[in-house]
Design a protein around this motif. Structure first.
Motif, mmCIF file in Angstrom:
data_model
loop_
_atom_site.group_PDB
_atom_site.id
_atom_site.type_symbol
_atom_site.label_atom_id
_atom_site.label_comp_id
_atom_site.label_asym_id
_atom_site.label_seq_id
_atom_site.Cartn_x
_atom_site.Cartn_y
_atom_site.Cartn_z
ATOM 1 N N ARG B 31 -28.043 -30.478 72.770
ATOM 2 C CA ARG B 31 -29.001 -31.342 72.091
ATOM 3 C C ARG B 31 -28.330 -32.649 71.671
ATOM 4 O O ARG B 31 -28.837 -33.720 71.917
ATOM 5 C CB ARG B 31 -29.572 -30.638 70.853
ATOM 6 C CG ARG B 31 -30.472 -29.465 71.189
ATOM 7 C CD ARG B 31 -31.830 -29.963 71.577
ATOM 8 N NE ARG B 31 -32.591 -30.343 70.419
ATOM 9 C CZ ARG B 31 -33.473 -29.545 69.831
ATOM 10 N NH1 ARG B 31 -33.678 -28.338 70.281
ATOM 11 N NH2 ARG B 31 -34.142 -29.968 68.788
ATOM 12 N N SER B 32 -27.187 -32.516 71.001
ATOM 13 C CA SER B 32 -26.451 -33.710 70.583
ATOM 14 C C SER B 32 -25.037 -33.300 70.207
ATOM 15 O O SER B 32 -24.706 -32.119 70.139
ATOM 16 C CB SER B 32 -27.146 -34.415 69.424
ATOM 17 O OG SER B 32 -27.327 -33.544 68.344
ATOM 18 N N LEU B 34 -21.887 -34.045 67.416
ATOM 19 C CA LEU B 34 -21.632 -34.585 66.082
ATOM 20 C C LEU B 34 -20.135 -34.624 65.808
ATOM 21 O O LEU B 34 -19.380 -33.764 66.280
ATOM 22 C CB LEU B 34 -22.308 -33.719 65.015
ATOM 23 C CG LEU B 34 -23.831 -33.794 64.953
ATOM 24 C CD1 LEU B 34 -24.476 -32.830 65.932
ATOM 25 C CD2 LEU B 34 -24.325 -33.496 63.549
ATOM 26 N N TYR B 36 -17.394 -34.838 62.550
ATOM 27 C CA TYR B 36 -17.215 -34.687 61.111
ATOM 28 C C TYR B 36 -15.750 -34.926 60.779
ATOM 29 O O TYR B 36 -14.855 -34.670 61.585
ATOM 30 C CB TYR B 36 -17.571 -33.263 60.649
ATOM 31 C CG TYR B 36 -19.029 -32.922 60.664
ATOM 32 C CD1 TYR B 36 -19.642 -32.438 61.816
ATOM 33 C CD2 TYR B 36 -19.802 -33.062 59.515
ATOM 34 C CE1 TYR B 36 -20.991 -32.104 61.817
ATOM 35 C CE2 TYR B 36 -21.156 -32.718 59.513
ATOM 36 C CZ TYR B 36 -21.739 -32.245 60.670
ATOM 37 O OH TYR B 36 -23.075 -31.915 60.667
ATOM 38 N N PHE B 45 -20.094 -35.906 57.374
ATOM 39 C CA PHE B 45 -20.711 -36.358 58.606
ATOM 40 C C PHE B 45 -20.258 -37.766 58.958
ATOM 41 O O PHE B 45 -20.212 -38.658 58.103
ATOM 42 C CB PHE B 45 -22.238 -36.318 58.437
ATOM 43 C CG PHE B 45 -22.998 -36.943 59.564
ATOM 44 C CD1 PHE B 45 -23.646 -38.151 59.388
ATOM 45 C CD2 PHE B 45 -23.066 -36.321 60.798
ATOM 46 C CE1 PHE B 45 -24.362 -38.737 60.415
ATOM 47 C CE2 PHE B 45 -23.768 -36.888 61.836
ATOM 48 C CZ PHE B 45 -24.415 -38.100 61.648
ATOM 49 N N MET B 48 -23.683 -38.855 64.900
ATOM 50 C CA MET B 48 -24.434 -37.999 65.803
ATOM 51 C C MET B 48 -24.702 -38.800 67.064
ATOM 52 O O MET B 48 -25.190 -39.940 66.984
ATOM 53 C CB MET B 48 -25.762 -37.548 65.195
ATOM 54 C CG MET B 48 -26.643 -36.823 66.189
ATOM 55 S SD MET B 48 -28.258 -36.412 65.536
ATOM 56 C CE MET B 48 -27.989 -34.726 65.080
ATOM 57 N N THR B 50 -26.520 -38.764 70.859
ATOM 58 C CA THR B 50 -27.499 -38.078 71.697
ATOM 59 C C THR B 50 -27.588 -38.722 73.071
ATOM 60 O O THR B 50 -27.775 -38.058 74.076
ATOM 61 C CB THR B 50 -28.878 -38.099 71.012
ATOM 62 O OG1 THR B 50 -28.722 -37.595 69.691
ATOM 63 C CG2 THR B 50 -29.859 -37.231 71.749
ATOM 64 N N LEU B 92 -24.459 -29.625 69.001
ATOM 65 C CA LEU B 92 -25.701 -29.048 68.499
ATOM 66 C C LEU B 92 -26.369 -28.364 69.672
ATOM 67 O O LEU B 92 -26.792 -28.996 70.626
ATOM 68 C CB LEU B 92 -26.597 -30.133 67.909
ATOM 69 C CG LEU B 92 -27.854 -29.630 67.206
ATOM 70 C CD1 LEU B 92 -27.505 -28.815 65.968
ATOM 71 C CD2 LEU B 92 -28.766 -30.791 66.828
ATOM 72 N N ASN B 98 -31.711 -24.310 66.313
ATOM 73 C CA ASN B 98 -30.504 -25.080 66.642
ATOM 74 C C ASN B 98 -29.317 -24.584 65.838
ATOM 75 O O ASN B 98 -29.465 -24.174 64.686
ATOM 76 C CB ASN B 98 -30.724 -26.556 66.314
ATOM 77 C CG ASN B 98 -31.845 -27.143 67.136
ATOM 78 O OD1 ASN B 98 -32.097 -26.705 68.252
ATOM 79 N ND2 ASN B 98 -32.517 -28.126 66.580
ATOM 80 N N LYS B 99 -28.133 -24.647 66.444
ATOM 81 C CA LYS B 99 -26.936 -24.339 65.680
ATOM 82 C C LYS B 99 -25.768 -25.179 66.164
ATOM 83 O O LYS B 99 -25.755 -25.648 67.294
ATOM 84 C CB LYS B 99 -26.604 -22.855 65.746
ATOM 85 C CG LYS B 99 -26.357 -22.313 67.136
ATOM 86 C CD LYS B 99 -26.075 -20.818 67.020
ATOM 87 C CE LYS B 99 -25.654 -20.235 68.343
ATOM 88 N NZ LYS B 99 -25.375 -18.777 68.235
ATOM 89 N N LEU B 100 -24.797 -25.363 65.289
ATOM 90 C CA LEU B 100 -23.607 -26.144 65.597
ATOM 91 C C LEU B 100 -22.512 -25.241 66.120
ATOM 92 O O LEU B 100 -22.235 -24.192 65.534
ATOM 93 C CB LEU B 100 -23.089 -26.867 64.355
ATOM 94 C CG LEU B 100 -23.813 -28.125 63.880
ATOM 95 C CD1 LEU B 100 -23.174 -28.643 62.607
ATOM 96 C CD2 LEU B 100 -23.799 -29.190 64.952
#
Lengths: 117, 112
Positions: B31-32, B34, B36, B45, B48, B50, B92, B98-100
């Protein structure tokens, strides 16, 4: 404001104790998460709540019991833990579990550092 | 489940140096991506990503995603001692929820 708060900051418990970790956010986020992080390792997902309902349980032992009383609060109840459960427990939230884009960004709380003796 | 790999695992630089951190991912349900920064406690954060090829920038930090080659880089220019931290890349992963999925992180130490 992207603040997620967690209490307590530190917790020491024996293997026969029952304790709870608390997480709170007032950003109107509808997804909340528990992660476990061991030293020098990345966070590992434990549970996901989506619109106050448990949507993911990553095969976590039953001695960890999550609870989402309302859209702002997330608890993690601990009972009969083992020393290997000692870790940093992180809570996170995201705006909309069904959305795309920036609304999926997860914001983390400061964590509770747990030591099980 | 997709896997995220970061390199290098650790890096020591001097203040003023420019660093590039790498992150590769798998694409089953991407999905994307990220980024951190984690110091003592919570991951904070950064970016992000995409869309491919669009650079995100915040001060001395910038990041870009290449969806064809399945990787992302995080650049930090004119590093400062306050940049010392673990930098985590996370995919993601889109499913019913959704989960990381986090990479192992890159430990950056910036020496005066």
């Amino acid at each position: 404001d992207t603040e997620v708060t967690q209490t307590p900051k530190h917790l020491v418990m024996g293997m026969t104790n029952k304790k709870s970790l608390k997480c709170e956010q007032h950003m109107g986020h509808r997804a909340m998460y528990w992660y476990k992080q061991k030293a020098k390792k990345p966070p590992e997902l434990m549970f996901v709540y989506s619109y106050e309902k448990l949507s993911i349980n990553e095969s976590v032992p039953s001695r960890f019991s999550p609870e989402c009383p309302n859209s702002s609060l997330l608890n993690l109840h601990l009972h009969a833990l083992q020393p290997e459960d000692s870790a940093l427990y992180l809570c996170a939230s995201s705006q909309d579990p069904d959305a795309h884009g920036h609304k999926e960004t997860q914001y983390f709380g400061p964590g509770t550092r747990l030591l099980v003796l | 489940e997709d896997k995220v790999v970061q390199s290098p695992l650790s890096l020591v630089v001097h203040e003023g140096d420019t660093v590039t951190l790498n992150c590769s991912y798998e694409v089953t349900n991407f999905r994307s991506l990220l980024w951190y920064k984690q110091e003592k406690k919570a991951p904070t954060f950064l970016f992000m990503l995409t869309s491919s090829g669009i650079e995100k920038k915040s001060g001395r930090l910038s990041s870009i995603l290449d969806k064809k080659e399945l990787f992302s880089i995080l650049n930090i220019t004119a590093t400062q001692t306050g940049d010392s931290a673990v930098y985590l890349c996370a995919e993601l992963y889109g499913g019913a929820t959704n989960k990381l999925i986090f990479g192992t992180g890159t430990l950056l130490a910036v020496q005066p």
